[in-house]
Design an enzyme around this catalytic site. Structure first.
Site, short mmCIF file in Angstrom:
data_model
loop_
_atom_site.label_atom_id
_atom_site.label_comp_id
_atom_site.label_asym_id
_atom_site.label_seq_id
_atom_site.Cartn_x
_atom_site.Cartn_y
_atom_site.Cartn_z
N LEU A 1 22.12 45.02 107.44
CA LEU A 1 23.05 43.97 107.00
C LEU A 1 22.39 43.02 106.01
O LEU A 1 23.04 42.43 105.17
CB LEU A 1 23.55 43.17 108.21
N GLY A 2 21.10 42.86 106.17
CA GLY A 2 20.42 41.96 105.25
C GLY A 2 19.02 41.68 105.78
O GLY A 2 18.68 42.05 106.90
N ARG A 3 18.23 41.03 104.96
CA ARG A 3 16.88 40.68 105.41
C ARG A 3 16.48 39.34 104.85
O ARG A 3 16.87 38.96 103.75
CB ARG A 3 15.88 41.76 105.05
N GLY A 4 15.71 38.63 105.64
CA GLY A 4 15.20 37.34 105.19
C GLY A 4 13.69 37.39 105.23
O GLY A 4 13.10 38.46 105.15
N GLY A 5 13.08 36.23 105.37
CA GLY A 5 11.64 36.16 105.30
C GLY A 5 10.94 36.63 106.54
O GLY A 5 9.79 37.06 106.49
N MET A 6 11.62 36.54 107.68
CA MET A 6 10.89 36.91 108.90
C MET A 6 11.61 37.95 109.74
O MET A 6 11.17 38.23 110.85
CB MET A 6 10.58 35.67 109.73
N VAL B 1 18.09 42.26 109.66
CA VAL B 1 19.27 42.27 110.52
C VAL B 1 20.02 43.58 110.31
O VAL B 1 20.30 43.96 109.17
CB VAL B 1 20.20 41.07 110.21
N LYS C 1 18.89 41.62 115.27
CA LYS C 1 17.87 41.04 114.40
C LYS C 1 16.49 41.42 114.93
O LYS C 1 16.18 41.13 116.09
CB LYS C 1 18.05 39.53 114.39
N ASP D 1 17.41 24.66 109.41
CA ASP D 1 17.42 25.65 108.34
C ASP D 1 18.85 25.93 107.88
O ASP D 1 19.26 27.08 107.74
CB ASP D 1 16.72 26.93 108.82
N1 LIG Z 1 25.51 38.01 113.18
C1 LIG Z 1 25.51 38.54 111.95
N2 LIG Z 1 26.53 39.32 111.55
C2 LIG Z 1 26.54 39.86 110.30
N3 LIG Z 1 25.56 39.67 109.38
C3 LIG Z 1 24.51 38.91 109.72
C4 LIG Z 1 24.43 38.30 111.02
N4 LIG Z 1 23.28 37.57 111.06
C5 LIG Z 1 22.69 37.73 109.87
N5 LIG Z 1 23.41 38.53 109.05
C6 LIG Z 1 23.10 38.92 107.66
O1 LIG Z 1 21.74 39.23 107.55
C7 LIG Z 1 21.14 38.47 106.49
C8 LIG Z 1 19.67 38.27 106.79
O2 LIG Z 1 19.53 37.34 107.82
P1 LIG Z 1 18.16 36.59 108.05
O3 LIG Z 1 18.41 35.50 109.00
O4 LIG Z 1 17.10 37.58 108.38
O5 LIG Z 1 17.77 36.05 106.61
P2 LIG Z 1 18.16 34.72 105.87
O6 LIG Z 1 19.01 33.85 106.73
O7 LIG Z 1 18.72 35.09 104.54
O8 LIG Z 1 16.77 34.07 105.62
P3 LIG Z 1 15.77 33.45 106.70
O9 LIG Z 1 14.67 34.42 106.84
O10 LIG Z 1 15.31 32.20 106.07
O11 LIG Z 1 16.53 33.23 107.96
C9 LIG Z 1 21.98 37.21 106.44
O12 LIG Z 1 21.92 36.56 105.23
C10 LIG Z 1 23.37 37.76 106.73
O13 LIG Z 1 23.96 38.21 105.54
MG LIG Z 2 19.15 33.66 108.63
#
Ligand SMILES: Nc1ncnc2c1ncn2[C@@H]1O[C@H](COP(=O)(O)OP(=O)(O)OP(=O)(O)O)[C@@H](O)[C@H]1O
Ligand SMILES: [Mg+2]
Length: 338
Positions: free
Chosen positions: A32-37, A40, A55, A149
């Site tokens: 679905l996506g990825r962030g810094g740590m 998902v 996650k 955050d």
């Molecule tokens: N419950 C969810 N349902 C659907 N998509 C989600 C859900 N939680 C997160 N995501 C998707 O996954 C992405 C990555 O989430 P993640 O929290 O890892 O990174 P971030 O929020 O962009 O950065 P950070 O690492 O600073 O939290 C999100 O931006 C969102 O698009």
């Molecule tokens: Mg996030």
């Protein structure tokens, strides 16, 4: 994907074949996506046969004992908040050295993607989103939980229930904040720091934070939803941190002509450098904003024949059938018959 990937050594699902793998009773189906740590995934909860967002936290975080304790504690607190605009956490745990969180899968896009696609939002839509995020934050603050955050990537925008509620917004990622990282010292080893576009001055200065740091971050997010860019943009991180701490934010109406000037003062208060000069709650801020945005609309013309009555008007009489009910409760002068 909007979120930065700096510093994460988590494998990408596509590259390493996590897709189709079972992790703690969840079948990984897509990224679905990825962030810094974390990364998902969309996954199938095989016990309850439903889709969840899974996650997985970067392995280097799982190796840090302080982070693990904090993760366990904050996941618990976050899971205890039952709120229509907070992503429900189903389970948090550890399997084979990987920390994971299973939460409600929110179909749709995060606000980062919405802004990247649509640019500045119509004021009414921006206000609808802001109110929902604000109510989530105030609920968290009532539980003594500060998000720390608040940013577009953590605001998930799903389809709403009807044309009056076109979007339903969820705030994600309680308890998984940069604060958890900085406390453990992980950020000092060149780990991901995250976007600095929404961080409050007191967070930068390392002073104690409370809910008012979320008011500031929400102010930055709202500024961006209305103008297309966060209040401060600088060439490098140091300049950006400096700006949050010392530079006055630009006026909203200067960045997006056509917005009422009344909204400038509201944003300036939300973005005040000192927490005690900001709004006390997120809803207070957002309601003030909504009023200011609406004040810019052309006034509805009053009917020419009916001049507005002067001074406070007495409340209308209850209907006849209801009068026995009210008798004895409120002293009212007897109505003249007819
Ligand atoms: N419950 C969810 N349902 C659907 N998509 C989600 C859900 N939680 C997160 N995501 C998707 O996954 C992405 C990555 O989430 P993640 O929290 O890892 O990174 P971030 O929020 O962009 O950065 P950070 O690492 O600073 O939290 C999100 O931006 C969102 O698009
Ligand atoms: Mg996030």
């Amino acid at each position: 994907m909007p979120g930065a990937t700096r510093g994460t050594d988590l494998p990408a699902g596509r590259d390493t074949g996590l897709l189709g793998k079972k992790i703690a009773g969840y079948l990984v189906q897509g990224e679905l996506g990825r962030g810094g740590m974390a990364v998902v995934y969309r996954a199938r909860d095989l016990r309850l046969d439903r889709t969840v967002a899974l996650k997985l936290l970067a392995p280097e975080l799982a190796r840090n004992d302080t982070f693990r304790k904090r993760f366990a504690h904050e996941s618990k607190v976050a899971a205890a908040i039952d709120h229509p605009h907070i992503v429900p956490v189903f389970e948090a745990g550890e399997t084979e050295g990987v920390l994971y969180i299973a939460m409600r899968y929110v179909p749709g896009q995060d606000l980062r993607a919405v802004l990247d696609r649509e640019g500045p939002l119509p004021p009414a839509k921006a206000a609808r989103i802001a109110v929902q995020v604000a109510s989530a934050l105030d609920a968290a603050h009532a539980h003594d939980l500060v998000h720390r955050d608040v940013k577009p990537g953590n605001i998930l925008v799903a389809e709403g229930t009807d044309s009056e509620h076109p979007e339903h917004v969820y705030l994600a990622d309680f308890g998984l904040t940069k604060k958890s990282l900085s406390l453990t010292g992980i950020t000092t080893v060149g780990q991901f720091v995250g976007t600095l576009d929404y961080v409050a001055p007191e967070q930068i200065a390392g002073r104690p934070v409370d809910g008012r740091c979320d008011v500031y971050s929400l102010g930055c997010v709202v500024f961006e939803t209305l103008t297309g860019a966060p209040p401060f943009r600088r060439d490098d991180d140091m300049a950006l941190l400096w700006a949050h701490q010392y530079d006055p934010p630009p006026r909203l109406s200067a960045e997006r002509p056509g917005l009422p000037e009344a909204a400038d003062a509201v944003l300036a208060k939300a973005l005040a450098k000192a927490p005690e000069e900001r709004y006390g709650t997120c809803l207070e801020f957002v309601f003030a904003l909504r009023t200011a945005l609406e004040s810019g609309r052309p006034a509805v013309a009053a009917p020419a024949a009916a001049p507005a009555p002067q001074g406070p008007q007495p409340p209308p009489e209850p209907p006849r059938w209801a009068q026995p009910v009210f008798r004895g409760i409120v002293e009212r002068p007897e109505r003249s018959p007819g």
